[in-house]
Design an enzyme around this catalytic site. Structure first.
Site, PDB file in Angstrom:
ATOM      1  N   GLU A  84      -0.572  -4.238  12.019  1.00 39.04           N
ATOM      2  CA  GLU A  84       0.099  -5.407  11.494  1.00 39.04           C
ATOM      3  C   GLU A  84       0.446  -6.686  12.645  1.00 39.04           C
ATOM      4  O   GLU A  84       0.403  -7.763  12.392  1.00 39.04           O
ATOM      5  CB  GLU A  84       1.170  -5.288  10.594  1.00 39.04           C
ATOM      6  CG  GLU A  84       1.005  -4.765   9.282  1.00 39.04           C
ATOM      7  CD  GLU A  84       2.083  -4.803   8.349  1.00 39.04           C
ATOM      8  OE1 GLU A  84       1.922  -4.846   7.265  1.00 39.04           O
ATOM      9  OE2 GLU A  84       3.165  -4.535   8.821  1.00 39.04           O
ATOM     10  N   LYS A 133       2.562  -1.935  15.954  1.00 37.39           N
ATOM     11  CA  LYS A 133       3.653  -1.986  15.424  1.00 37.39           C
ATOM     12  C   LYS A 133       4.094  -0.387  14.772  1.00 37.39           C
ATOM     13  O   LYS A 133       5.164  -0.012  14.761  1.00 37.39           O
ATOM     14  CB  LYS A 133       3.952  -3.004  14.124  1.00 37.39           C
ATOM     15  CG  LYS A 133       4.774  -2.618  13.130  1.00 37.39           C
ATOM     16  CD  LYS A 133       5.001  -3.791  12.082  1.00 37.39           C
ATOM     17  CE  LYS A 133       6.055  -3.756  11.126  1.00 37.39           C
ATOM     18  NZ  LYS A 133       5.748  -4.930   9.862  1.00 37.39           N
ATOM     19  N   GLN A 134       2.767   0.105  14.129  1.00 36.02           N
ATOM     20  CA  GLN A 134       2.950   1.500  13.727  1.00 36.02           C
ATOM     21  C   GLN A 134       1.402   1.858  13.784  1.00 36.02           C
ATOM     22  O   GLN A 134       0.565   1.471  14.303  1.00 36.02           O
ATOM     23  CB  GLN A 134       3.141   1.331  12.101  1.00 36.02           C
ATOM     24  CG  GLN A 134       2.465   0.505  11.446  1.00 36.02           C
ATOM     25  CD  GLN A 134       2.736   0.097  10.050  1.00 36.02           C
ATOM     26  OE1 GLN A 134       3.271   0.933   9.315  1.00 36.02           O
ATOM     27  NE2 GLN A 134       2.668  -1.037   9.377  1.00 36.02           N
ATOM     28  N   TRP A 145       0.863  -1.072   0.056  1.00 37.62           N
ATOM     29  CA  TRP A 145      -0.084  -0.147   0.020  1.00 37.62           C
ATOM     30  C   TRP A 145       0.716   1.262  -0.075  1.00 37.62           C
ATOM     31  O   TRP A 145       0.156   2.334   0.202  1.00 37.62           O
ATOM     32  CB  TRP A 145      -0.876   0.154   1.275  1.00 37.62           C
ATOM     33  CG  TRP A 145      -0.150   0.128   2.612  1.00 37.62           C
ATOM     34  CD1 TRP A 145       1.120  -0.202   2.860  1.00 37.62           C
ATOM     35  CD2 TRP A 145      -0.752   1.096   3.728  1.00 37.62           C
ATOM     36  NE1 TRP A 145       1.263   0.102   4.318  1.00 37.62           N
ATOM     37  CE2 TRP A 145       0.179   0.964   4.854  1.00 37.62           C
ATOM     38  CE3 TRP A 145      -1.927   1.630   3.948  1.00 37.62           C
ATOM     39  CZ2 TRP A 145      -0.140   1.505   5.953  1.00 37.62           C
ATOM     40  CZ3 TRP A 145      -1.952   2.321   5.071  1.00 37.62           C
ATOM     41  CH2 TRP A 145      -1.390   2.054   6.241  1.00 37.62           C
ATOM     42  N   ASP A 146       2.333   0.892  -0.257  1.00 37.04           N
ATOM     43  CA  ASP A 146       2.934   1.986  -0.264  1.00 37.04           C
ATOM     44  C   ASP A 146       2.924   3.356  -1.237  1.00 37.04           C
ATOM     45  O   ASP A 146       3.174   4.440  -0.747  1.00 37.04           O
ATOM     46  CB  ASP A 146       4.647   1.679  -0.377  1.00 37.04           C
ATOM     47  CG  ASP A 146       4.922   0.737   0.384  1.00 37.04           C
ATOM     48  OD1 ASP A 146       4.487  -0.535   0.447  1.00 37.04           O
ATOM     49  OD2 ASP A 146       5.800   0.939   1.488  1.00 37.04           O
TER      50      ASP A 146
END
Length: 804
Positions: free
Chosen positions: A496, A617-618, A357-358
């Site tokens: 994630e 994680k983010q 999805w970058d």
């Protein structure tokens, strides 16, 4: 030692322990192919890793892991065109790590797109020699690479043997955790010395059957004139080329030029790759002429992609480095290629070169600088729309379900098992349940149209993709009678870490707040899109898709009754049930481990499970604040019947920030953005962290496997969209700057509705200047003020204007 200044990245001294990191950051590329910055004489070993990759070129290999048949599709490491060895008289082949170096310097010239390696050494006999090498991947002629080697015998005379070859014995072995799996993706079909100084290697990918041809031409010069020398053919299996025997005289440098061409069977306007490679090679000029055209093309790119910081030279240099690597991965040469945005660039083999999805973080930087490149990347998704439709149908759903990881054909390429290097265990991987990738595609389509006004794309391909993504989320939503709400079950959010509920047999969590809210955003926009489409196109699409009034009405009901989880105290929950998870002993974890970014791996190695804890994680919930304005989010939640006050944003940010390990480089990007308005000092810290992500290799070795392209592009997005406050919506260019005065002046170029604009923020004032042209004037707003900007005009606003 490394330094970033002005328009260059420089490394002083030879450092075997950091060589692979340097190779990644010194990659040269042009959007069609890229070559890592490895020493030309090096081979793949514990220190070096040569690699050349073509955008969108994949091959799949199959292995058996823990009794499971596992297929992995990878971006292919091609034969090494750089391979060049040096030997003096009858001595050993040169190895920078095995000689007495008198100086060693690498410089990546960002303005010219050239990597320079300058070294000196003293041999056992006391002789001093200097070697200077320059290389580039041609930005105008995308199929061309060149290496120039200049050797100066400073105080001796003798014979130089230069071995210039194409090495076809390559494999994918650049990521340690993949090495137990198959890495041989090429079969050598032809390796041939063609004539004096020229050679050709043809390979074919084993599974995808793509033919690749590479050719090299090597010639020697002294004082600008061709130098007669002895060419000795090298034909060692898949390694072919020549050894040039050259006379060296003290104080008189000798230069050897190596020019390479690269074509594949996927390229247009060629008869066959081998013929194209050899024909081009015969017609190309020498190194200096090629360099001149290459440098001119880079200069033109930089004019369209300018970013200047007045107060921090190092930050400005790192930002240019980020933009440089972005343009080496996706450039005007990418237009027309069947290639997406590989998460780790064309710089290494991490994530196998897959497209995630970058582009959600990459396209904003491109759409407002090189909109045609952004469109080409959206077309990559459109060409895979049928595969996304089939995936949705196989799941019993409507519309298009885009894969979390995409490669050659748009089918799901996510690994189902992954290795935890901390424990050595192969674990099941459920990250393919990140359905929000489709939301990212839809968001990019909408933002691309807002910035460009490209109706042709919007009406044809953009609307079809957007509607099919909306259909998918409309059919994925399940009505819960007990709640009188729609729910999205069995997904994984951007975090994630949470891929299942504790002790659950099946993977997936329910009602990820980010996914649910953005699904509502997409469904609302889809209904608007249907109204805005020309009547003929709307009728064509609805008939072709079988999209009836009842389904569209259901979308409207979902946008009013989607479930969004909240804690009892009103905090937005990351997902349903998040509030019941345990709090993690962060202090104890940090006391045991110096780096807790990948705490999922740490906990698994300790026999624990990250799914049990409130730990991310983010950014996950905070992604809503990254993509949506406060008023937009309040409107969405209000439509759903939730009385949410944007004044709660700082509390939400603090809550999740305290529970985030920052295991992804994207974490710094998003947190810098969401903190920009309320906590400027903290935002600056995360902005600096985003800048450091790769140059300082903050994740401890991952950059050696490829750059983090989304973090690089995201740092530019933070600068432009968050600190400068640039937004494009409703046919208006908005500026709402929160630029820290300590960073001095900010100036950048951008494109909006075909206008070439220059934006300057300094001295509490914003100036927007437009280049000349025949375009219609645009409207610019800065907080409460508004002005019309014609071609060739300029408007200015005070940054302290009161909000409307």
């Amino acid at each position: 030692m490394s330094a970033w200044s002005g328009w260059s990245t420089e490394y002083e001294g030879y450092d075997a322990g950091h060589e692979r990191l340097r190779e990644t950051l010194c990659t040269v590329g042009n959007g069609y192919f890229a070559t890592r910055g490895s020493a030309p004489e090096s081979v793949a070993d514990a220190v070096h890793y040569p690699g050349t990759y073509v955008a969108g070129l994949y091959n799949a290999a199959t292995d058996v892991v823990d009794g499971h048949v596992v297929a992995n599709e990878s971006m292919v490491n091609l034969p090494d065109w750089l391979a060049t060895g040096l030997r003096w008289d009858d001595g050993p082949w040169f190895d920078a790590g095995a000689v007495e170096l008198t100086h060693y310097r690498q410089q990546l010239d960002l303005r010219l797109g050239v990597l320079v390696r300058d070294l000196g050494f003293r041999d056992a006999a006391g002789h001093s020699t200097r070697v200077v090498q320059r290389r580039f991947a041609h930005m105008e002629f995308e199929h061309v690479g060149a290496l120039q080697t200049t050797v100066l015998a400073q105080d001796w005379s003798g014979t130089l043997t230069l071995r210039s070859v194409l090495d076809g014995e390559t494999a994918n072995a650049g990521v340690a955790r993949y090495r137990e799996l198959s890495g041989k993706h090429l079969r050598v079909e032809r390796a041939e010395v063609l004539g004096e100084g020229t050679a050709l290697v043809e390979t074919e990918t084993v599974q995808s059957r793509v033919r690749i041809a590479q050719a090299i031409r090597t010639r020697a010069l002294r004082d600008g004139a061709e130098l007669p020398c002895t060419y000795r053919a090298v034909a060692e299996g898949a390694c072919v080329g020549h050894e040039l025997l050259l006379p060296l005289e003290a104080g008189r440098p000798v230069t050897v030029e190596k020019t390479a061409t690269l074509f594949t069977g996927r390229d247009p306007a060629i008869v066959a790759p081998a013929e194209a490679a050899t024909d081009w090679l015969a017609r190309l000029d020498g190194f200096d002429v090629l360099l001149g055209r290459h440098a001119r093309t880079w200069r033109q790119l930089w004019e369209r992609c300018r970013v200047d910081l007045g107060g921090d030279d190092e930050a400005a240099s790192v930002l240019r480095l980020h933009l440089f690597h972005l343009l080496q991965t996706v450039s005007p040469n990418t237009i027309g290629l069947d290639a997406g945005v590989p998460a780790r660039g064309l710089h290494g083999e991490a994530y196998r070169g897959h497209v995630f999805w970058d582009e959600l973080f990459v396209l904003p930087a491109l759409t407002t600088r090189l909109p045609h490149v952004a469109r080409s990347l959206l077309e990559y998704r459109y060409r895979r729309l049928h595969a996304a439709r089939w995936a949705a149908r196989d799941a019993g759903l409507r519309g298009a379900m885009f894969p979390w990881q995409s490669g050659a054909d748009g089918t799901e390429t996510s690994q189902r098992l992954h290795l935890n290097p901390d424990s050595g265990h192969w674990l099941s991987d459920a990250t393919h349940l990140q359905r929000h990738v489709g939301l990212a595609v839809a968001y990019n389509i909408w933002q691309y149209y807002q910035a460009t006004g490209d109706r042709e794309f919007a009406v044809r391909h953009g609307s079809e993709m957007f509607l099919e993504i909306a259909r998918f989320f409309g059919s994925l939503a399940e009505y819960d009678h007990a709640l009188d709400r729609y729910r999205l079950r069995g997904v994984v959010g951007p975090d994630e870490f949470h891929t299942r509920y504790p002790d659950a047999a099946e993977p997936g969590i329910d009602d990820n707040a980010y996914t649910n809210v953005m699904a509502v955003w997409v469904l609302e926009r889809a209904r608007t899109l249907l109204r805005l489409l020309p009547a003929a196109r709307r009728e064509e699409l609805t008939e072709a898709l079988g999209l009836g009034v009842e389904e569209v009405d259901r979308w409207g009901h979902i946008t009013q009754r989607m479930f969004v989880p909240f804690h009892d105290d009103g905090m937005i929950s990351q997902f349903a049930g998040y509030e019941q998870l345990h709090e993690l002993d962060w202090a104890g974890l940090r006391a045991r481990h110096p780096d807790i970014r990948r705490l999922d791996r740490i906990l698994e190695a300790e026999g624990d499970d990250v799914n049990r804890y409130k730990a991310s994680k983010q950014a996950d919930v905070l992604m809503l604040f990254y993509l949506l304005s406060a008023s937009e989010l309040r409107g969405l939640l209000g439509r759903l019947g939730y009385a949410w006050d944007p004044a709660a944003i700082p509390q939400v940010v603090d809550y999740y920030l305290a529970r985030t390990s920052h295991g992804s480089t994207l974490s710094a990007v998003v947190h810098a953005s969401v903190l920009a308005r309320a906590h400027r000092e903290d935002a600056l810290e995360y902005f600096v962290e985003a800048l450091r992500s790769d140059v300082a290799d903050v994740q401890g070795g991952t950059t050696a496997e490829g750059v983090h392209l989304a973090a690089m592009a995201g740092s530019l997005d933070v600068l432009q969209r968050c600190f400068a406050g640039v937004e494009t919506r409703g046919d208006v260019l908005y500026l709402n700057p929160y630029w820290p005065v300590e960073l001095g002046r900010l100036e950048f170029s951008m494109t909006y509705r075909e206008h070439a604009l220059s934006v300057e923020i300094a001295d509490h004032r914003v100036r927007v200047s437009a280049g000349p042209g025949g375009h219609a004037p645009i409207r610019v707003r800065c907080r409460g003020a508004s002005a019309v900007l014609p071609p060739g005009g300029q408007v200015a606003f005070p940054t302290h204007a009161a909000p409307p």
